[in-house]
Design an enzyme around this catalytic site. Structure first.
Site, PDB file in Angstrom:
ATOM      1  N   TRP A  15       0.968  -1.210  -0.126  1.00 20.20           N
ATOM      2  CA  TRP A  15      -0.094  -0.081  -0.048  1.00 20.20           C
ATOM      3  C   TRP A  15       0.723   1.353  -0.042  1.00 20.20           C
ATOM      4  CZ3 TRP A  15      -3.717   1.994  -1.969  1.00 20.20           C
ATOM      5  CH2 TRP A  15      -4.750   3.037  -1.345  1.00 20.20           C
ATOM      6  N   LYS A  42     -15.127  -2.685   8.397  1.00 17.06           N
ATOM      7  CA  LYS A  42     -15.543  -3.928   7.311  1.00 17.06           C
ATOM      8  C   LYS A  42     -14.475  -4.790   7.410  1.00 17.06           C
ATOM      9  CE  LYS A  42     -11.750  -2.415   4.734  1.00 17.06           C
ATOM     10  NZ  LYS A  42     -10.698  -3.397   4.037  1.00 17.06           N
ATOM     11  N   THR A  92     -14.179  -5.367  -0.114  1.00 21.18           N
ATOM     12  CA  THR A  92     -13.475  -6.260   0.685  1.00 21.18           C
ATOM     13  C   THR A  92     -14.407  -7.795   1.157  1.00 21.18           C
ATOM     14  OG1 THR A  92     -12.915  -4.312   2.009  1.00 21.18           O
ATOM     15  CG2 THR A  92     -12.142  -6.621   3.017  1.00 21.18           C
ATOM     16  N   SER A 135      -8.723  -9.581  -0.870  1.00 30.21           N
ATOM     17  CA  SER A 135      -8.778  -9.149   0.120  1.00 30.21           C
ATOM     18  C   SER A 135      -8.166 -10.158   1.369  1.00 30.21           C
ATOM     19  CB  SER A 135     -10.327  -8.992   0.819  1.00 30.21           C
ATOM     20  OG  SER A 135     -10.664  -8.718   2.036  1.00 30.21           O
ATOM     21  N   GLU A 155      -6.151  -7.335   9.210  1.00 28.10           N
ATOM     22  CA  GLU A 155      -6.209  -6.362  10.361  1.00 28.10           C
ATOM     23  C   GLU A 155      -7.390  -6.724  11.124  1.00 28.10           C
ATOM     24  OE1 GLU A 155      -4.648  -3.941  11.711  1.00 28.10           O
ATOM     25  OE2 GLU A 155      -3.272  -2.870  10.267  1.00 28.10           O
TER      26      GLU A 155
END
Length: 328
Positions: A14, A190, A247, A253, A278
């Site tokens: 990222w 999410k 996601t 994902s 996460e």
């Protein structure tokens, strides 16, 4: 506010993607800081992140392992895992100038403190301006310049707008907002729901079950967000519904993939394939925070129970199906 010199902290997939975005957006001076020795060497020598193979790092991006070199940046994107945010901000705090925007790009809530990423920034670097970047985005897509839209939020609308314009790379389109809590809350919640969606897929429960799970999961997200001061329109936007749709529907994902593996009967230790999900860390924190505000979140509670091995996947599914019928 003029933003030209941007630092990106974190040379993972990222961080690498966002540093490339900064260059494409016309920023004249982009610094990419990476703590991990081997990946920093790959970034510097091979112009490629070990976490994003096949994507070349633009020569205009300066790679460094010296956090002090980021001093004087007009804005800093903090692209480190949520549970590492505090330690990085503490190390950074002494080298930044007053009113420098620090944009959290992690989607999570800190364990123990229940603090959101911008709260950690405000606590550890009080002279900075906390901001958040979130939305439906995969690093590989952004790195390759594929069309992506995200949200950037800061307490001051002018700052949020300036950051959005600074990162606008054409195919990377940031919208700006002042609903900081709503933007970061959607991104954190999410991830937990994506694990649930992956479990549904891994168990082979079908498309109907997947649609029901995602829809009812979004209801939980809105309930939780409302309890913590998020705006409903933010929940309906890119950082809420948009990120949830992305996601919960693809193996790209890491949280969804973790859920798929759990649904197929794998243990948590092997379900992540060595990649950071996460949602694993966020699930118990989310549940604790929901209880504090008396927010009902049965899907998130079931995920937390599976992750802590208090329930098997089958027991968790049964507990959800056995819930009393009620009006939608």
């Amino acid at each position: 506010m003029t933003i030209q010199r941007i630092a990106v902290l974190g040379g993972g997939a990222w961080g690498t993607a966002l540093s490339l975005t900064c260059v494409r957006a016309g920023r004249s001076n982009v610094i990419l800081w990476e703590h991990e020795v081997d990946n920093a060497a790959s970034l510097e020598q091979n112009r490629e992140s070990r976490f994003l193979p096949g994507v070349r790092i633009d020569d205009a991006i300066k790679v460094t392992r010296d956090l002090g070199e980021t001093a004087g940046s007009d804005a800093i994107l903090v692209v480190v895992p949520a549970q590492a945010m505090r330690s990085v901000i503490v190390s950074l705090a002494s080298s930044i100038t007053k009113h420098t925007p620090l944009i959290a790009c992690a989607k999570g809530i800190e364990r123990g403190t229940h603090k959101f990423m911008t709260e950690i920034i405000a606590e550890c670097a009080p002279i900075a301006v906390p901001a958040i970047l979130s939305g439906p985005s995969f690093a590989a897509d952004v790195a390759r310049g594929l069309p992506t839209a995200v949200t950037i939020a800061a307490p001051d609308g002018k700052v949020a707008s300036a950051l959005a314009h600074a990162l606008n790379a054409g195919t990377f389109r940031p919208y700006h907002s002042t609903d900081v809590r709503g933007v970061e809350l959607g991104g954190a919640t999410k991830n937990v729901l994506a694990i649930a969606a992956g479990i549904v897929a891994g168990k082979g429960l079908g498309a109907s079950a997947s649609a029901a799970l995602t829809t009812r999961g979004f209801t939980e997200l809105v309930r939780f967000g409302t309890a913590y001061g998020a705006k409903t329109e933010t929940m309906m936007g890119l950082s809420g519904l948009g990120d949830l749709i992305l996601t919960c529907g693809t193996p790209q994902s890491r949280n969804f993939s973790c859920g798929v593996a759990l649904g197929k009967g794998e243990k948590l230790g092997t379900a992540t394939r060595g990649k950071l999900a996460e949602g694993i860390f966020t699930a118990p924190v989310l549940l604790e925070m929901a209880r504090e505000r008396n927010v009902e979140m049965p899907i998130s509670a079931a995920v937390a129970a599976v992750l802590s091995e208090q329930m098997s996947v089958d027991e968790a599914i049964e507990s959800l199906l056995a819930r009393p019928l009620k009006q939608e």
